[in-house]
Design a protein around this motif. Sequence first.
Motif, mmCIF file in Angstrom:
data_model
loop_
_atom_site.group_PDB
_atom_site.id
_atom_site.type_symbol
_atom_site.label_atom_id
_atom_site.label_comp_id
_atom_site.label_asym_id
_atom_site.label_seq_id
_atom_site.Cartn_x
_atom_site.Cartn_y
_atom_site.Cartn_z
ATOM 1 N N ALA A 150 4.163 13.267 9.687
ATOM 2 C CA ALA A 150 2.981 12.404 9.785
ATOM 3 C C ALA A 150 2.199 12.618 11.066
ATOM 4 C CB ALA A 150 3.402 10.936 9.681
ATOM 5 N N PHE A 151 2.899 13.004 12.140
ATOM 6 C CA PHE A 151 2.255 13.158 13.439
ATOM 7 C C PHE A 151 2.797 14.406 14.127
ATOM 8 C CE2 PHE A 151 2.544 8.580 12.634
ATOM 9 C CZ PHE A 151 1.231 8.168 12.819
ATOM 10 N N THR A 152 2.000 14.937 15.020
ATOM 11 C CA THR A 152 2.505 15.983 15.899
ATOM 12 C C THR A 152 1.756 15.941 17.214
ATOM 13 O OG1 THR A 152 3.145 18.324 16.046
ATOM 14 C CG2 THR A 152 0.954 17.861 15.208
ATOM 15 N N LEU A 153 2.381 16.499 18.221
ATOM 16 C CA LEU A 153 1.751 16.742 19.512
ATOM 17 C C LEU A 153 1.619 18.248 19.605
ATOM 18 C CD1 LEU A 153 0.933 15.240 22.207
ATOM 19 C CD2 LEU A 153 3.157 15.986 23.085
ATOM 20 N N THR A 154 0.408 18.754 19.768
ATOM 21 C CA THR A 154 0.250 20.208 19.744
ATOM 22 C C THR A 154 -0.860 20.627 20.693
ATOM 23 O OG1 THR A 154 0.118 22.124 18.254
ATOM 24 C CG2 THR A 154 -1.389 20.303 17.825
ATOM 25 N N GLN A 202 0.844 -1.178 0.000
ATOM 26 C CA GLN A 202 0.000 0.000 0.000
ATOM 27 C C GLN A 202 0.882 1.232 0.000
ATOM 28 O OE1 GLN A 202 -3.318 0.110 2.622
ATOM 29 N NE2 GLN A 202 -3.225 -2.059 3.043
ATOM 30 N N ARG A 203 0.429 2.263 -0.732
ATOM 31 C CA ARG A 203 1.167 3.520 -0.772
ATOM 32 C C ARG A 203 0.701 4.390 0.383
ATOM 33 N NH1 ARG A 203 4.444 5.856 -4.143
ATOM 34 N NH2 ARG A 203 4.168 4.189 -5.652
ATOM 35 N N VAL A 204 1.662 4.964 1.103
ATOM 36 C CA VAL A 204 1.358 5.747 2.288
ATOM 37 C C VAL A 204 2.065 7.077 2.195
ATOM 38 C CG1 VAL A 204 1.474 5.820 4.786
ATOM 39 C CG2 VAL A 204 1.186 3.645 3.648
ATOM 40 N N TRP A 256 -2.547 8.666 7.569
ATOM 41 C CA TRP A 256 -3.162 7.697 8.478
ATOM 42 C C TRP A 256 -4.110 6.770 7.735
ATOM 43 C CZ3 TRP A 256 -2.401 5.702 13.062
ATOM 44 C CH2 TRP A 256 -3.438 4.964 13.666
ATOM 45 N N ASP A 257 -4.947 7.319 6.867
ATOM 46 C CA ASP A 257 -5.918 6.500 6.146
ATOM 47 C C ASP A 257 -5.242 5.500 5.207
ATOM 48 O OD1 ASP A 257 -7.965 7.829 7.401
ATOM 49 O OD2 ASP A 257 -8.357 9.204 5.733
ATOM 50 N N GLY A 258 -4.005 5.802 4.785
ATOM 51 C CA GLY A 258 -3.290 4.899 3.894
ATOM 52 C C GLY A 258 -2.600 3.744 4.579
ATOM 53 N N LEU A 259 -2.562 3.757 5.911
ATOM 54 C CA LEU A 259 -1.908 2.666 6.631
ATOM 55 C C LEU A 259 -2.787 1.424 6.660
ATOM 56 C CD1 LEU A 259 -0.519 4.542 9.778
ATOM 57 C CD2 LEU A 259 0.807 3.703 7.841
ATOM 58 N N PRO A 260 -2.188 0.239 6.624
ATOM 59 C CA PRO A 260 -2.961 -0.985 6.833
ATOM 60 C C PRO A 260 -3.631 -0.965 8.203
ATOM 61 C CG PRO A 260 -0.757 -1.496 6.044
ATOM 62 C CD PRO A 260 -0.757 -0.046 6.399
#
Length: 329
Positions: free
Chosen positions: A84-88, A2-4, A245-249
Amino acid sequence: MQRVGAGLLLAPLASPSVRAEATALRLSMGSPMPQHHPATTCLVEALDAIRAESNGRIDITLYPDSQLGSELSMQSQLRSGAIAFTLTSASSLQTLAPLAGIPGVAYAFPGYVPLWAALDGGPLSERIREALGRFGLRAFRVVDNGFRDVITGVRPITAVSDLQGLKIRVPPSPLLTSLFKALGASPTTINLAETYAALQTRVADGMENSLPQIEATKVYEVQKYLSRTGHSWDGLWILAHGRTWDGLPRDAQELIGRHFDAAVERQRQAFSRMNAEGEARLRAKGLVINTPDRAPFREALVKAGYYAEWKAKFGPEAWGALEQFTGPL
């Protein structure tokens, strides 16, 4: 496969025949929090566990202490998919999605029981998540950054009048800026990583933040008075770039989500311990600590039209969802 995200490929985690180094998903996560803050230490543990449990196929690198820029910069990077991620913080997210700031309304929550009830589920949490989703962000749970106090180098805050003209550092939050303007102070936005120097050189007279954050940033070295005003609560959302996120298995999503949830639980417990023990440690470091009567501060905000202003800005439905957990404001 899958492409992510930005051209990354991830084979299903259940494919042992594929070499881990050829299929590793390497992602970045930004955070404004200092190295020793429990939000950082608990996330590091979670990312280590994700790396170990996936046999190195999911490798998320955390960049704490504003290494990737200010909170607003990291939010922009997240929205673009550069990270891809952050804490904010909820307070800074208000500049993007105004409703994200609503838990920080001054003197709204009397304690953690109604606060976590509001943010871990129910109508208020759903509204905030939907607001963030409109900007392509997937929200996980909130880590604690505490009820906020004022630390200064010029005088203790014992009454509303002590805030008059005080140059106080605040995050990029319209709600906190409005709060301190209503109390007669002069709020100024300074990146958290630059706050120590600003206080040391008297660019600002003080800052407001939670007790564990005051400890973690070591601003007690250049300030003298800690006033337990408890004027507002702030927390930090763990956010993902929605398309990445939606592209992850699904099994990768489950693994990451499970460890993020566990990190939040550990962080809240660690933060609670730090908060309970921190005042004694800060007294031992030489801070003069007082706890003013908070009722006059809230009365001053009512008189200044603070609550009426924010009820109008958030709207009656969102305000009603807040008051389900706080009571009338």
